[in-house]
Write a protein that holds these residues in place. Sequence first.
Motif, PDB file in Angstrom:
ATOM      1  N   VAL A 299      23.993   3.902  75.999  1.00 35.83           N
ATOM      2  CA  VAL A 299      23.809   2.409  75.817  1.00 35.83           C
ATOM      3  C   VAL A 299      25.092   1.909  75.624  1.00 35.83           C
ATOM      4  O   VAL A 299      26.052   2.185  74.717  1.00 35.83           O
ATOM      5  N   VAL A 300      25.454   0.642  76.344  1.00 35.34           N
ATOM      6  CA  VAL A 300      26.744  -0.114  76.137  1.00 35.34           C
ATOM      7  C   VAL A 300      26.605  -0.971  74.880  1.00 35.34           C
ATOM      8  O   VAL A 300      25.924  -1.778  74.533  1.00 35.34           O
ATOM      9  N   ILE A 301      27.570  -0.709  74.198  1.00 36.55           N
ATOM     10  CA  ILE A 301      27.665  -1.575  72.676  1.00 36.55           C
ATOM     11  C   ILE A 301      28.642  -2.617  73.166  1.00 36.55           C
ATOM     12  O   ILE A 301      28.377  -3.707  72.728  1.00 36.55           O
ATOM     13  N   GLU A 302      29.610  -2.424  73.843  1.00 37.40           N
ATOM     14  CA  GLU A 302      30.455  -3.766  73.823  1.00 37.40           C
ATOM     15  C   GLU A 302      31.649  -3.420  75.215  1.00 37.40           C
ATOM     16  O   GLU A 302      31.805  -2.132  75.455  1.00 37.40           O
ATOM     17  N   VAL A 303      31.766  -4.577  75.900  1.00 38.48           N
ATOM     18  CA  VAL A 303      32.893  -4.270  77.033  1.00 38.48           C
ATOM     19  C   VAL A 303      34.103  -5.163  76.713  1.00 38.48           C
ATOM     20  O   VAL A 303      33.724  -6.521  76.371  1.00 38.48           O
ATOM     21  N   ASN A 304      35.184  -4.655  76.520  1.00 41.90           N
ATOM     22  CA  ASN A 304      36.567  -5.346  76.304  1.00 41.90           C
ATOM     23  C   ASN A 304      37.266  -5.425  77.508  1.00 41.90           C
ATOM     24  O   ASN A 304      37.790  -4.482  78.109  1.00 41.90           O
ATOM     25  N   PRO A 305      37.678  -6.796  77.844  1.00 46.02           N
ATOM     26  CA  PRO A 305      38.381  -6.944  79.166  1.00 46.02           C
ATOM     27  C   PRO A 305      39.792  -6.692  79.196  1.00 46.02           C
ATOM     28  O   PRO A 305      40.698  -7.613  79.307  1.00 46.02           O
ATOM     29  N   ARG A 306      40.192  -5.570  78.282  1.00 46.98           N
ATOM     30  CA  ARG A 306      41.629  -5.293  77.984  1.00 46.98           C
ATOM     31  C   ARG A 306      42.030  -3.943  77.956  1.00 46.98           C
ATOM     32  O   ARG A 306      40.964  -3.174  77.742  1.00 46.98           O
ATOM     33  N   LEU A 307      42.997  -3.433  77.725  1.00 48.44           N
ATOM     34  CA  LEU A 307      43.346  -1.975  77.321  1.00 48.44           C
ATOM     35  C   LEU A 307      42.966  -1.975  75.991  1.00 48.44           C
ATOM     36  O   LEU A 307      43.233  -2.843  74.950  1.00 48.44           O
ATOM     37  N   PRO A 308      42.591  -0.823  75.485  1.00 45.61           N
ATOM     38  CA  PRO A 308      42.252  -0.433  73.808  1.00 45.61           C
ATOM     39  C   PRO A 308      43.611  -0.549  73.425  1.00 45.61           C
ATOM     40  O   PRO A 308      44.732  -0.209  74.027  1.00 45.61           O
ATOM     41  N   GLY A 309      43.733  -0.711  72.074  1.00 47.60           N
ATOM     42  CA  GLY A 309      45.153  -0.685  71.144  1.00 47.60           C
ATOM     43  C   GLY A 309      45.311   0.729  71.025  1.00 47.60           C
ATOM     44  O   GLY A 309      44.893   1.744  71.349  1.00 47.60           O
ATOM     45  N   THR A 310      46.581   1.028  70.102  1.00 46.48           N
ATOM     46  CA  THR A 310      46.914   2.190  69.903  1.00 46.48           C
ATOM     47  C   THR A 310      45.856   2.818  69.021  1.00 46.48           C
ATOM     48  O   THR A 310      45.087   2.162  68.293  1.00 46.48           O
ATOM     49  N   PRO A 311      45.683   4.089  69.140  1.00 42.16           N
ATOM     50  CA  PRO A 311      46.432   5.145  69.632  1.00 42.16           C
ATOM     51  C   PRO A 311      46.045   5.657  71.249  1.00 42.16           C
ATOM     52  O   PRO A 311      46.627   6.297  71.857  1.00 42.16           O
ATOM     53  N   CYS A 312      45.115   4.613  71.815  1.00 40.31           N
ATOM     54  CA  CYS A 312      44.610   5.080  73.148  1.00 40.31           C
ATOM     55  C   CYS A 312      45.572   5.138  74.332  1.00 40.31           C
ATOM     56  O   CYS A 312      45.646   6.229  74.738  1.00 40.31           O
ATOM     57  N   PRO A 313      46.606   4.066  74.417  1.00 43.06           N
ATOM     58  CA  PRO A 313      47.518   4.420  75.714  1.00 43.06           C
ATOM     59  C   PRO A 313      48.323   5.618  75.461  1.00 43.06           C
ATOM     60  O   PRO A 313      48.710   6.404  76.296  1.00 43.06           O
ATOM     61  N   GLN A 314      49.006   6.033  74.268  1.00 40.18           N
ATOM     62  CA  GLN A 314      49.742   6.922  74.043  1.00 40.18           C
ATOM     63  C   GLN A 314      48.836   8.446  74.230  1.00 40.18           C
ATOM     64  O   GLN A 314      49.239   9.484  74.817  1.00 40.18           O
ATOM     65  N   MET A 315      47.451   8.155  74.031  1.00 37.06           N
ATOM     66  CA  MET A 315      46.772   9.841  74.033  1.00 37.06           C
ATOM     67  C   MET A 315      46.524   9.745  75.670  1.00 37.06           C
ATOM     68  O   MET A 315      46.409  11.094  76.019  1.00 37.06           O
ATOM     69  N   ILE A 316      46.374   8.858  76.292  1.00 34.70           N
ATOM     70  CA  ILE A 316      46.212   8.927  77.914  1.00 34.70           C
ATOM     71  C   ILE A 316      47.484   9.525  78.415  1.00 34.70           C
ATOM     72  O   ILE A 316      47.066  10.212  79.378  1.00 34.70           O
ATOM     73  N   GLN A 317      48.616   9.171  77.961  1.00 35.98           N
ATOM     74  CA  GLN A 317      49.898   9.858  78.732  1.00 35.98           C
ATOM     75  C   GLN A 317      49.902  11.171  78.132  1.00 35.98           C
ATOM     76  O   GLN A 317      50.310  11.870  79.030  1.00 35.98           O
ATOM     77  N   LEU A 318      49.464  11.470  76.966  1.00 35.04           N
ATOM     78  CA  LEU A 318      49.463  12.887  76.528  1.00 35.04           C
ATOM     79  C   LEU A 318      48.405  13.779  77.265  1.00 35.04           C
ATOM     80  O   LEU A 318      48.891  15.143  77.661  1.00 35.04           O
ATOM     81  N   ALA A 319      47.316  13.322  77.453  1.00 38.85           N
ATOM     82  CA  ALA A 319      46.178  14.187  78.271  1.00 38.85           C
ATOM     83  C   ALA A 319      46.534  14.134  79.518  1.00 38.85           C
ATOM     84  O   ALA A 319      46.301  15.218  80.147  1.00 38.85           O
ATOM     85  N   TYR A 320      46.797  13.074  80.076  1.00 39.74           N
ATOM     86  CA  TYR A 320      46.861  13.056  81.693  1.00 39.74           C
ATOM     87  C   TYR A 320      47.986  12.735  82.397  1.00 39.74           C
ATOM     88  O   TYR A 320      48.272  12.834  83.544  1.00 39.74           O
ATOM     89  N   GLY A 321      49.164  12.329  81.522  1.00 38.70           N
ATOM     90  CA  GLY A 321      50.442  12.084  82.045  1.00 38.70           C
ATOM     91  C   GLY A 321      50.494  10.676  82.939  1.00 38.70           C
ATOM     92  O   GLY A 321      51.370  10.256  83.554  1.00 38.70           O
ATOM     93  N   VAL A 322      49.553   9.818  82.453  1.00 36.01           N
ATOM     94  CA  VAL A 322      49.363   8.610  83.145  1.00 36.01           C
ATOM     95  C   VAL A 322      50.024   7.435  81.987  1.00 36.01           C
ATOM     96  O   VAL A 322      49.298   7.546  80.971  1.00 36.01           O
TER      97      VAL A 322
END
Length: 410
Positions: free
Chosen positions: A275-298
């Motif tokens: 069930v969708v709670i919310e759609v945010n039309p942006r990147l999530p803030g810290t710590p998500c971008p750092q986690m994507i780079q660590l998990a996937y190298g992106v």
Amino acid sequence: MARRRALILVEGHPRCTGLLYVQAAQRLGLHPIVLSADPARYNYIAAEGIETIRVDTHNLDALIRECSRLRATYDIAGITSDIESVYATVGKLCRYFGLPGPNPASIERCCDKFTQRQFLAEAGVPVPAYHLATNARDVESAAAEIGLPVILKPAVGAGSRGVRLCRNVEEVAEHTTYLLGGKHIWRSSPKILVEEFAQGPYYNADIMGDEVIGIYAGEFGPRPHFVFRELTLPAPLTDDELERIVDVSLSCLQALGLGWGPTNVELRWTKSGPVVIEVNPRLPGTPCPQMIQLAYGVDIITEHIKLAIGDEWDLRETLSQTAAARILVPDRDGTINSIAGESLAAAVAGVAEVKFYVEPKTAFIRKGDSRDWIGHVIVASPSPARTKAILQRAVDLISWSITPLPTLGE
């Protein structure tokens, strides 16, 4: 002589991602220029010597004037932001100057949570039951119709500000008084979304363009508030759960007219599925971008900037790890006297980042939203179990002391 290529950043997250955008722009050979209504909010601006212009960032005409003036000196390669409240204005700026950018109408539609819900529901996307209210009587009748417990939240806002779970009639009345009684700062005319409490595990899907990059599992601190405590990427999902979350997340893009640049979809896995709670039309803030780079190298921030300047972008994964983050949140109000163990935790193998956002001797009063965060620990390893163990070991090494604030009359 060729003019310098500039990236215009309209505001930025003061905690971490604003600086990450500045650094990514510099790595791409761009000259970052921050436009802000209050540059003093960003301590990294002075530290990094970033060119900054004070301007009302909600005034499109004022932004057009500043960008036109800057074009006399620079080649403006792109304009972007990581702040939701100015992102529709950024889209309008991009259109004015003929630069790649988000569709302003889609962003505006998304930023009003009631309007967003209407579009999602009309498209058949599963969402909690909801009503819009502008006064206490409407809130009370909406809560009765939906059935307790309900969540009350401002229809416009971010960072879980003003969001609360109300488990009985008294809590509904109390939080309505808080929201409408002058304590909550409204960015627009007061509108309260009353919604069913969708119960089940929380997930968060990060999308760039029309591609789901990663799905996090999230945990929150004590109710009635929704303050993040821990995030894990990738979320431990079965193939079927993963497929259903991806399908629902992508259907949100279609329903809302999104699909350019970053989108972040928050969901709960209920008895009937996602069930969708919310759609945010942006990147999530810290710590998500750092986690994507660590998990996937992106490096998702760099790829967002490439998109904004019209370059080729690349979301190919070069790593396969599990990343996790713990958000550090005090359990009481007071003065933070000392913080210890930061360097010990940072030295643990597998720890990528330990960061505090506050200095010792800071008076701290909890708000029940993302402003309660005082720091984070981010870790990664090839194995989910090992990642969890590393995170706990690092967090156990960190401590802080809090002296209660003096009460009236002392």
